[in-house]
Write a protein that holds these residues in place. Structure first.
Motif, PDB file in Angstrom:
ATOM      1  N   LEU A 256       1.265  -1.258  -0.459  1.00  0.00           N
ATOM      2  CA  LEU A 256       0.092   0.086   0.096  1.00  0.00           C
ATOM      3  C   LEU A 256       0.655   1.423   0.377  1.00  0.00           C
ATOM      4  CD1 LEU A 256      -2.633   1.851   0.142  1.00  0.00           C
ATOM      5  CD2 LEU A 256      -2.340   1.254   3.144  1.00  0.00           C
ATOM      6  N   VAL A 257       0.525   1.803  -0.513  1.00  0.00           N
ATOM      7  CA  VAL A 257       1.314   3.326  -0.837  1.00  0.00           C
ATOM      8  C   VAL A 257       0.422   4.880  -0.378  1.00  0.00           C
ATOM      9  CG1 VAL A 257       2.424   5.447  -2.030  1.00  0.00           C
ATOM     10  CG2 VAL A 257       2.975   3.016  -2.995  1.00  0.00           C
TER      11      VAL A 257
ATOM     12  N   LEU B 140      -9.675   5.026   6.122  1.00  0.00           N
ATOM     13  CA  LEU B 140      -8.997   3.940   6.131  1.00  0.00           C
ATOM     14  C   LEU B 140      -8.890   2.841   6.793  1.00  0.00           C
ATOM     15  CD1 LEU B 140      -7.281   3.292   3.708  1.00  0.00           C
ATOM     16  CD2 LEU B 140      -5.171   4.870   5.006  1.00  0.00           C
ATOM     17  N   ASP B 141      -9.313   2.042   6.343  1.00  0.00           N
ATOM     18  CA  ASP B 141      -9.449   0.613   6.414  1.00  0.00           C
ATOM     19  C   ASP B 141      -8.844  -0.486   5.824  1.00  0.00           C
ATOM     20  OD1 ASP B 141      -9.181  -1.138   9.330  1.00  0.00           O
ATOM     21  OD2 ASP B 141     -11.674  -0.995   9.525  1.00  0.00           O
ATOM     22  N   VAL B 142      -8.512  -1.720   6.478  1.00  0.00           N
ATOM     23  CA  VAL B 142      -8.375  -3.006   6.018  1.00  0.00           C
ATOM     24  C   VAL B 142      -8.627  -4.249   5.824  1.00  0.00           C
ATOM     25  CG1 VAL B 142      -6.002  -3.444   7.447  1.00  0.00           C
ATOM     26  CG2 VAL B 142      -6.159  -4.175   5.004  1.00  0.00           C
TER      27      VAL B 142
ATOM     28  N   ILE C 143      -8.193  -2.695   1.224  1.00  0.00           N
ATOM     29  CA  ILE C 143      -8.318  -1.592   1.101  1.00  0.00           C
ATOM     30  C   ILE C 143      -9.704  -1.184   1.282  1.00  0.00           C
ATOM     31  CG2 ILE C 143      -5.846  -1.276   2.032  1.00  0.00           C
ATOM     32  CD1 ILE C 143      -6.384   1.293  -0.111  1.00  0.00           C
ATOM     33  N   PHE C 144     -10.253  -0.384   2.321  1.00  0.00           N
ATOM     34  CA  PHE C 144     -11.489   0.305   2.665  1.00  0.00           C
ATOM     35  C   PHE C 144     -11.525   1.964   2.139  1.00  0.00           C
ATOM     36  CE2 PHE C 144     -14.759  -3.360   2.162  1.00  0.00           C
ATOM     37  CZ  PHE C 144     -13.839  -4.083   2.385  1.00  0.00           C
TER      38      PHE C 144
ATOM     39  N   VAL D 279     -10.747  -2.037  -2.870  1.00  0.00           N
ATOM     40  CA  VAL D 279      -9.992  -1.347  -3.462  1.00  0.00           C
ATOM     41  C   VAL D 279      -8.952  -2.915  -2.687  1.00  0.00           C
ATOM     42  CG1 VAL D 279      -7.966  -0.185  -4.638  1.00  0.00           C
ATOM     43  CG2 VAL D 279     -10.059   0.747  -3.573  1.00  0.00           C
ATOM     44  N   LYS D 280      -8.867  -3.572  -3.803  1.00  0.00           N
ATOM     45  CA  LYS D 280      -7.367  -4.708  -3.836  1.00  0.00           C
ATOM     46  C   LYS D 280      -6.152  -4.054  -3.704  1.00  0.00           C
ATOM     47  CE  LYS D 280      -6.867  -9.562  -4.854  1.00  0.00           C
ATOM     48  NZ  LYS D 280      -5.162  -9.806  -5.740  1.00  0.00           N
ATOM     49  N   MET D 281      -5.120  -4.708  -2.600  1.00  0.00           N
ATOM     50  CA  MET D 281      -3.844  -4.082  -2.894  1.00  0.00           C
ATOM     51  C   MET D 281      -2.633  -5.150  -3.938  1.00  0.00           C
ATOM     52  SD  MET D 281      -3.249  -3.169   1.004  1.00  0.00           S
ATOM     53  CE  MET D 281      -4.219  -4.514   2.040  1.00  0.00           C
ATOM     54  N   PRO D 282      -1.807  -4.559  -4.494  1.00  0.00           N
ATOM     55  CA  PRO D 282      -1.065  -2.950  -3.771  1.00  0.00           C
ATOM     56  C   PRO D 282      -2.401  -2.862  -4.768  1.00  0.00           C
ATOM     57  CG  PRO D 282      -0.213  -4.785  -6.020  1.00  0.00           C
ATOM     58  CD  PRO D 282      -0.788  -5.187  -5.085  1.00  0.00           C
ATOM     59  N   CYS D 283      -2.020  -0.989  -3.878  1.00  0.00           N
ATOM     60  CA  CYS D 283      -2.666   0.110  -3.968  1.00  0.00           C
ATOM     61  C   CYS D 283      -2.238   1.601  -3.932  1.00  0.00           C
ATOM     62  CB  CYS D 283      -4.550  -0.135  -4.603  1.00  0.00           C
ATOM     63  SG  CYS D 283      -4.698  -0.310  -2.627  1.00  0.00           S
TER      64      CYS D 283
END
Lengths: 382, 262
Positions: free
Chosen positions: B112-113, B146-148, B153-154, B168-172
């Protein structure tokens, strides 16, 4: 010889300053008026490591040094001297005794929770009849099997209202002078039966600080809580006060700088005779004098702190720093009230509180007169 | 989970002034701080790490003095830090900056960035999204929550009058608003530890295998600042209060006539 703080100390100073501005300043006036320290603020001080600055990481401290501790003391005392004394008594008086004289086991058991932010400490030396002259001490500890039974009363115990741990001094040998008969003990203020903590003693300044009478009535103290050698209590206490004086000097520098900053800010806006009062040369020259004295006090404080960090003899340096800085704090706060006139005298502005707070720096942890005894004692005058 | 937070060192705009002649910022004597949105992003990363484990790496492109911003991030709790600093990087616009940072991120690796939404000195809000594009990552900007959960992540994304929650699916990549988190203070021990750690400094040579020198610096920048100037302060208008409609019309007419507008 380099008078500039290194990067780590600069960043620590930035932390102390922003914490003081954002967390301490908004509470200072109310805490003074209520004569009560905000325990939420105390736990924030613990959380960010303000109560373990100069102690080793292996015991749960921050691994920083005495110089950084003076930076902390100055920054918090700029906005609230009561927060300064809470930190100072805990750090310099209580923790330094255990750090310097405790066994490995005592350090793990009693120092660790004090410096990792779990517990708060205090220091019980002064008695009604034993202030500058410790010979009047009457608190006694009598051996009973493996334990010691403490009886007596300590006055002006700072932090006692909320502290967990106290390093307290009692006579274990009444056949010799107190300087040879005192022994230090580590006691749990909240847990040991027989300990009574009074209400806050009403005072002129540092009114938010907790300062109480602690009475010991047949308090049973296990032998593993004896701190340092028997009969060496006086030496331990004097060593702690040497450390403490650096903190009080830094507190005095902070009170002075805080008050001068308030006067400068006010004087920029306050207009009389058609211009700001800061544009009068009289104001400018007085402010220049005050800033020069504060800077001198700060440098003396840093010198004492660096000497302690370098394990050099620092007692007389600490005494000089405290003697000078406490005088400067009183002069500058009086000036700040004068410069701000009627408003300076009003409680709406913080300088009247700072003027009240400044006075104690000439009294506690050794009066200015005692500082002169320490300094002259180091001068080989006789 | 490996979280990488991109931060920028910016002048503290609370204390900054504009040079009236050149219209540019006077940076001399102005304290530098970590950009507000970036600090919120860093705090969010630290909180995620506390919840689900992993590491938080901070990356900053800037001059050598930006080291202190990275030390501050370490003192707040980041695990390691990279400073991207080279003469060749100077003069980069947002696109060239994103190119350099994206190249470094590929080398560092991430799940995650997080970047700040925008920097208070440039206000472009472009670098975060451009990094996302260059790395071909899904991205969510303007994150206020932001949550995971597992690989996803949400993110609650702020709009002017509404909000979306995206999964969203990581990586993102996520760009953070200041509202996302209240940043913690550094701790005293954190600062001591921060100066015992090493900040890895990467110059041009460290990234050159994946970095075309034509894409970076002044010459690699598609945009450049042609002119900058301050705004002239205008007098505040006159407020007419507590009037009926008729009185208001009369008062306005009076003013217009007084000023010879009609």
């Amino acid at each position: 010889m380099d008078f500039k703080l290194d990067k780590s100390h600069q960043l620590q100073q930035q932390l102390f300053r922003s914490f003081a501005e954002n967390e301490v300043r908004p509470l200072a006036k109310e805490m003074d008026e209520n004569e009560t320290y905000d325990l939420g603020l105390l736990s924030k001080l613990q959380k960010y490591g303000f109560l373990g600055i100069p102690y080793a990481k292996e015991y749960g401290g921050c691994g920083s040094d005495t110089l950084a501790y003076t930076l902390c003391m100055e920054e918090v005392s700029k906005v609230d001297a009561s927060t300064g004394i809470a930190i100072s008594v805990h750090t310099s008086l209580c923790c330094s005794c255990i750090n310097n004289f405790g066994t490995e086991e005592q350090k793990q058991k009693y120092l660790r929770p004090l410096i990792d932010g779990s517990k708060v400490g205090c220091f019980g030396l002064t008695e009604t009849n034993a202030g500058s002259d410790v010979q009047g001490a009457q608190t006694v500890a009598v051996k009973d099997g493996n334990d010691w039974i403490l009886n007596g009363s300590k006055i002006f115990t700072t932090n006692a209202g909320f502290a967990d741990t106290c390093v307290v001094f009692a006579l274990t040998d009444r056949t010799v002078p107190a300087s040879k008969g005192l022994t230090a003990f580590i006691v749990d203020l909240k847990e040991m039966p027989g300990i009574t903590v009074s209400d806050n003693i009403e005072r002129m300044g540092i009114r938010a600080a907790s300062n109480c009478i602690v009475t010991y009535e047949n308090v049973r103290v296990p032998a593993d809580r004896v701190l340092g050698p028997m009969g060496k209590g006086f030496k331990i206490a004097m060593g702690a006060l040497d450390c403490g004086r650096i903190g009080i000097a830094a507190q005095a520098v902070g009170i002075a700088q805080g008050a001068l900053n308030e006067a400068i800010k006010y004087g920029k806006e306050r207009k009389q005779f058609g211009k700001s009062i800061n544009s009068f040369q009289n104001t400018q020259f007085k402010m220049a004098e005050m800033q020069t004295k504060i800077d001198a006090a700060r440098l003396m404080t840093w010198r004492a702190a660096i000497a302690e960090d370098n394990h050099e003899v620092f007692g007389p340096l600490a005494a000089m720093a405290k003697l000078f800085a406490s005088d400067v704090a009183n002069e500058v706060t009086r000036f700040a009230v004068q410069a701000m006139g009627g408003y300076g005298y009003c409680r709406e502005y913080p300088v009247e509180r700072m003027m009240r707070d400044a006075k104690i720096t000439e009294i506690y942890e050794g009066t200015s007169e005692v500082m002169k005894m320490v300094i002259s004692g180091s001068m080989k005058l006789k | 989970m490996k979280i990488v937070v991109c931060i920028k060192q910016v002048p503290d705009t609370a204390e900054v002034k504009l040079d009236p002649k050149t219209g540019t910022l006077i940076r001399d004597g102005v304290p530098s701080i970590i950009n507000h949105d970036d600090r919120a992003g860093l705090e969010a990363a630290l909180q995620l790490r506390e919840r689900v484990g992993g590491t938080v790496t901070v990356v900053c492109m800037g001059p050598p003095q930006a080291d202190v911003a990275l030390r501050e991030a370490l003192a707040m709790g980041a695990d390691d830090a990279y400073l991207l600093s080279a003469r060749e990087f100077g003069g980069s616009d947002t696109y060239a900056t994103a190119t350099i940072i994206a190249t470094a991120l590929k080398k560092i690796g991430f799940d995650l960035v997080i970047t700040g939404r925008q920097a208070i000195d440039g206000d472009t809000a472009q670098v975060g999204p451009q990094i996302g594009e260059q790395l071909r990552l899904p991205q969510v900007s303007y994150a206020e929550e932001l949550d995971v959960d597992g690989d996803y992540i949400f993110v609650k994304r702020q709009f002017e009058d509404s909000a979306h929650v995206l999964k969203v699916k990581m990586p993102c990549l996520v760009t953070a608003l200041s509202e996302l988190c209240e940043p913690r203070y550094m701790s005293v021990r954190g600062i001591v530890d921060a100066y015992e750690k090493t900040v890895t400094v990467w110059g041009f040579d460290d990234l050159k295998n994946d970095l075309n020198p034509e894409w970076i610096g002044l010459k690699g920048s598609p945009t450049n600042v042609f002119q900058s100037f301050g705004k002239k302060m205008r007098d505040p208008g006159t407020l007419l209060k507590d009037l009926t409609a008729d009185q208001a019309v009369e008062a306005i007419m009076e003013k217009l006539i007084e000023r010879h507008i009609i």
